[in-house]
Design a protein around this motif. Structure first.
Motif, PDB file in Angstrom:
ATOM      1  N   ALA A  84       0.823  -1.209   0.000  1.00 15.67           N
ATOM      2  CA  ALA A  84       0.000   0.000   0.000  1.00 15.67           C
ATOM      3  C   ALA A  84       0.857   1.259   0.000  1.00 15.67           C
ATOM      4  O   ALA A  84       0.556   2.236  -0.697  1.00 15.67           O
ATOM      5  CB  ALA A  84      -0.942  -0.010   1.203  1.00 15.67           C
ATOM      6  N   ASP A  85       1.936   1.237   0.776  1.00 20.83           N
ATOM      7  CA  ASP A  85       2.842   2.397   0.810  1.00 20.83           C
ATOM      8  C   ASP A  85       3.405   2.679  -0.585  1.00 20.83           C
ATOM      9  O   ASP A  85       3.523   3.849  -0.998  1.00 20.83           O
ATOM     10  CB  ASP A  85       3.987   2.143   1.785  1.00 20.83           C
ATOM     11  N   LYS A  86       3.737   1.638  -1.311  1.00 21.40           N
ATOM     12  CA  LYS A  86       4.330   1.799  -2.635  1.00 21.40           C
ATOM     13  C   LYS A  86       3.359   2.416  -3.632  1.00 21.40           C
ATOM     14  O   LYS A  86       3.768   3.144  -4.541  1.00 21.40           O
ATOM     15  CB  LYS A  86       4.823   0.453  -3.155  1.00 21.40           C
ATOM     16  N   VAL A  87       2.063   2.108  -3.493  1.00 23.91           N
ATOM     17  CA  VAL A  87       1.075   2.604  -4.464  1.00 23.91           C
ATOM     18  C   VAL A  87       0.288   3.805  -3.938  1.00 23.91           C
ATOM     19  O   VAL A  87      -0.638   4.287  -4.594  1.00 23.91           O
ATOM     20  CB  VAL A  87       0.109   1.481  -4.902  1.00 23.91           C
ATOM     21  N   GLY A  88       0.642   4.285  -2.747  1.00 28.61           N
ATOM     22  CA  GLY A  88       0.035   5.509  -2.237  1.00 28.61           C
ATOM     23  C   GLY A  88      -1.299   5.336  -1.547  1.00 28.61           C
ATOM     24  O   GLY A  88      -2.130   6.244  -1.556  1.00 28.61           O
ATOM     25  N   VAL A  89      -1.520   4.179  -0.923  1.00 24.73           N
ATOM     26  CA  VAL A  89      -2.762   3.923  -0.180  1.00 24.73           C
ATOM     27  C   VAL A  89      -2.441   3.839   1.305  1.00 24.73           C
ATOM     28  O   VAL A  89      -1.457   3.195   1.697  1.00 24.73           O
ATOM     29  CB  VAL A  89      -3.422   2.611  -0.646  1.00 24.73           C
ATOM     30  N   LYS A  90      -3.256   4.478   2.135  1.00 27.03           N
ATOM     31  CA  LYS A  90      -3.071   4.423   3.582  1.00 27.03           C
ATOM     32  C   LYS A  90      -3.948   3.300   4.157  1.00 27.03           C
ATOM     33  O   LYS A  90      -5.168   3.311   3.987  1.00 27.03           O
ATOM     34  CB  LYS A  90      -3.454   5.757   4.221  1.00 27.03           C
ATOM     35  N   ILE A  91      -3.308   2.353   4.831  1.00 31.42           N
ATOM     36  CA  ILE A  91      -4.006   1.244   5.458  1.00 31.42           C
ATOM     37  C   ILE A  91      -4.390   1.626   6.885  1.00 31.42           C
ATOM     38  O   ILE A  91      -3.621   2.282   7.593  1.00 31.42           O
ATOM     39  CB  ILE A  91      -3.123  -0.015   5.487  1.00 31.42           C
ATOM     40  N   VAL A  92      -5.576   1.189   7.322  1.00 28.65           N
ATOM     41  CA  VAL A  92      -5.968   1.291   8.730  1.00 28.65           C
ATOM     42  C   VAL A  92      -6.473  -0.071   9.176  1.00 28.65           C
ATOM     43  O   VAL A  92      -7.070  -0.812   8.395  1.00 28.65           O
ATOM     44  CB  VAL A  92      -7.048   2.371   8.968  1.00 28.65           C
ATOM     45  N   VAL A  93      -6.234  -0.419  10.437  1.00 27.87           N
ATOM     46  CA  VAL A  93      -6.645  -1.715  10.966  1.00 27.87           C
ATOM     47  C   VAL A  93      -7.869  -1.538  11.865  1.00 27.87           C
ATOM     48  O   VAL A  93      -7.954  -0.590  12.640  1.00 27.87           O
ATOM     49  CB  VAL A  93      -5.479  -2.399  11.724  1.00 27.87           C
ATOM     50  N   GLU A  94      -8.810  -2.457  11.737  1.00 24.83           N
ATOM     51  CA  GLU A  94     -10.110  -2.358  12.413  1.00 24.83           C
ATOM     52  C   GLU A  94     -10.149  -3.199  13.688  1.00 24.83           C
ATOM     53  O   GLU A  94      -9.590  -4.299  13.736  1.00 24.83           O
ATOM     54  CB  GLU A  94     -11.209  -2.830  11.458  1.00 24.83           C
ATOM     55  N   ASN A  95     -10.828  -2.672  14.711  1.00 26.70           N
ATOM     56  CA  ASN A  95     -11.062  -3.468  15.921  1.00 26.70           C
ATOM     57  C   ASN A  95     -11.988  -4.642  15.609  1.00 26.70           C
ATOM     58  O   ASN A  95     -12.906  -4.542  14.804  1.00 26.70           O
ATOM     59  CB  ASN A  95     -11.656  -2.612  17.041  1.00 26.70           C
ATOM     60  N   MET A  96     -11.718  -5.768  16.249  1.00 26.27           N
ATOM     61  CA  MET A  96     -12.446  -7.006  15.974  1.00 26.27           C
ATOM     62  C   MET A  96     -13.561  -7.241  17.000  1.00 26.27           C
ATOM     63  O   MET A  96     -13.604  -6.634  18.061  1.00 26.27           O
ATOM     64  CB  MET A  96     -11.482  -8.187  15.986  1.00 26.27           C
ATOM     65  N   ARG A  97     -14.449  -8.163  16.647  1.00 31.74           N
ATOM     66  CA  ARG A  97     -15.537  -8.532  17.553  1.00 31.74           C
ATOM     67  C   ARG A  97     -15.372  -9.989  17.986  1.00 31.74           C
ATOM     68  O   ARG A  97     -14.758 -10.798  17.299  1.00 31.74           O
ATOM     69  CB  ARG A  97     -16.891  -8.392  16.862  1.00 31.74           C
ATOM     70  N   TRP A 120     -12.385   2.381  13.783  1.00 36.36           N
ATOM     71  CA  TRP A 120     -13.152   1.980  14.965  1.00 36.36           C
ATOM     72  C   TRP A 120     -14.571   1.610  14.555  1.00 36.36           C
ATOM     73  O   TRP A 120     -15.315   2.421  14.029  1.00 36.36           O
ATOM     74  CB  TRP A 120     -13.191   3.099  16.002  1.00 36.36           C
ATOM     75  N   ASP A 121     -14.914   0.331  14.810  1.00 35.55           N
ATOM     76  CA  ASP A 121     -16.258  -0.179  14.555  1.00 35.55           C
ATOM     77  C   ASP A 121     -17.009  -0.199  15.880  1.00 35.55           C
ATOM     78  O   ASP A 121     -16.694  -0.989  16.780  1.00 35.55           O
ATOM     79  CB  ASP A 121     -16.169  -1.582  13.951  1.00 35.55           C
ATOM     80  N   PHE A 122     -18.012   0.685  15.993  1.00 39.27           N
ATOM     81  CA  PHE A 122     -18.752   0.816  17.245  1.00 39.27           C
ATOM     82  C   PHE A 122     -19.513  -0.463  17.580  1.00 39.27           C
ATOM     83  O   PHE A 122     -19.637  -0.835  18.750  1.00 39.27           O
ATOM     84  CB  PHE A 122     -19.719   2.003  17.154  1.00 39.27           C
ATOM     85  N   GLY A 123     -20.030  -1.134  16.561  1.00 41.24           N
ATOM     86  CA  GLY A 123     -20.759  -2.370  16.796  1.00 41.24           C
ATOM     87  C   GLY A 123     -19.867  -3.456  17.350  1.00 41.24           C
ATOM     88  O   GLY A 123     -20.241  -4.178  18.285  1.00 41.24           O
ATOM     89  N   HIS A 124     -18.665  -3.609  16.794  1.00 38.39           N
ATOM     90  CA  HIS A 124     -17.724  -4.609  17.295  1.00 38.39           C
ATOM     91  C   HIS A 124     -17.388  -4.327  18.763  1.00 38.39           C
ATOM     92  O   HIS A 124     -17.334  -5.253  19.588  1.00 38.39           O
ATOM     93  CB  HIS A 124     -16.440  -4.588  16.471  1.00 38.39           C
ATOM     94  N   ALA A 125     -17.153  -3.071  19.079  1.00 35.68           N
ATOM     95  CA  ALA A 125     -16.806  -2.706  20.456  1.00 35.68           C
ATOM     96  C   ALA A 125     -17.957  -3.021  21.409  1.00 35.68           C
ATOM     97  O   ALA A 125     -17.735  -3.466  22.542  1.00 35.68           O
ATOM     98  CB  ALA A 125     -16.448  -1.222  20.523  1.00 35.68           C
TER      99      ALA A 125
END
Length: 284
Positions: free
Chosen positions: A145-158, A189-194
């Motif tokens: 993603a860094d190489k192609v210019g995309v910003k990754i974000v990681v999601e909280n799990m349920r 941040w996924d409110f439902g998962h939390a």
């Protein structure tokens, strides 16, 4: 709180998926009509093993020009089956790498990934081992993603509740932030998962702070991942919004709700409810 721009997953409308390019275009037309500012692209609607997938993304770009609604977010493919069936991993990884390329073509601001780990009995849960598994798996995606210019974000799990006490890595904000910090990425941040995990929203958001880049706004009853609209579940939205206010969040107010059971005639008023709902929530 300040008024935030509104977004939703593409899948609010009713147009059939038999023509993916037209399905995408109709989704953006729908978003424009009801008053959303941006859209969230669900990458699982694309068959990345079909040679036509780039054409669908090119057509999606044309639709963003036509409607003025940009795909500012996307959700990359995810699977818990790869943990149980490692032989599926190469094909899954290929799909995610293609989806990252698609995200770059669309010019999205953030692409969401899951940690792709499963719920385990507490007696079998090893935090250090789970951390290493997640970081090693997500690392190549972040590098690409860094190489192609995309910003990754990681999601909280349920959690997936069981008959014994269970835990799933990245259900807690400190676990989530450990991964984000190790990989140099942000957080979704996924409110439902939390809610399913019994996490107090405002405290979690305070811990996450400036790492927060993407919201998945949905509600549930605290047991199943229902993805219903706010106020149709048990989330304390006043507390949740306080958390956003306290950290000065200024990104998209982005819905991730399931509408498969909503009749076609009700899709537009339902979407307008979501927009009105956001306005009320921002008054907190």
């Amino acid at each position: 709180m300040q008024k935030l721009r509104l977004a939703s997953s593409l899948e609010l409308h009713y147009y059939p998926k038999n023509d993916i390019s037209e399905y995408i275009r109709q989704g953006l037309v729908f978003h424009k009509k009801v008053g959303f500012d941006a859209a969230d692209f669900p990458m699982w609607i694309i068959d990345f093993f079909d040679d036509n997938w780039k054409k669908h993304i090119e057509n999606a770009l044309k639709a963003t020009d036509e409607t003025g609604i940009k795909f500012e977010l996307c959700h990359l493919p995810f699977s818990t089956q790869i943990i149980k069936n490692p032989e599926l991993l190469p094909e899954f990884n290929q799909k995610v790498h293609c989806a990252i390329d698609a995200a770059a073509m669309l010019g999205v601001d953030y692409a969401v990934v899951h940690s792709n780990v499963i719920t385990l009995p507490v007696s079998e849960f090893d935090r250090a081992e789970q951390y290493e598994t997640v970081v090693q798996h997500l690392g190549p995606f972040v590098e690409h993603a860094d190489k192609v210019g995309v910003k990754i974000v990681v999601e909280n799990m349920r959690l997936v509740p069981g008959s014994v006490p269970v835990h799933r890595y990245c259900q807690e904000p400190d676990e989530l932030c450990d991964v984000a910090d190790a990989l140099g990425i942000g957080v979704c941040w996924d409110f439902g998962h939390a809610n399913i995990c019994g996490v107090k929203q405002s405290e979690a958001l305070s811990y996450i702070g400036s790492r927060l880049k993407v919201l998945h706004i949905n509600d549930n009853n605290g047991i199943g991942d229902d993805h219903v609209a706010p106020f149709f579940g048990t989330i304390d939205w006043q507390d949740a919004m306080k958390g956003l206010i306290d950290i000065g969040f200024d990104g998209l107010f982005n819905y991730e709700v399931v509408v498969s059971a909503v009749p076609e005639v009700l899709r537009e008023p339902f979407a307008r409810y979501l927009i009105q709902c956001a306005g009320e929530m921002m008054k907190y």
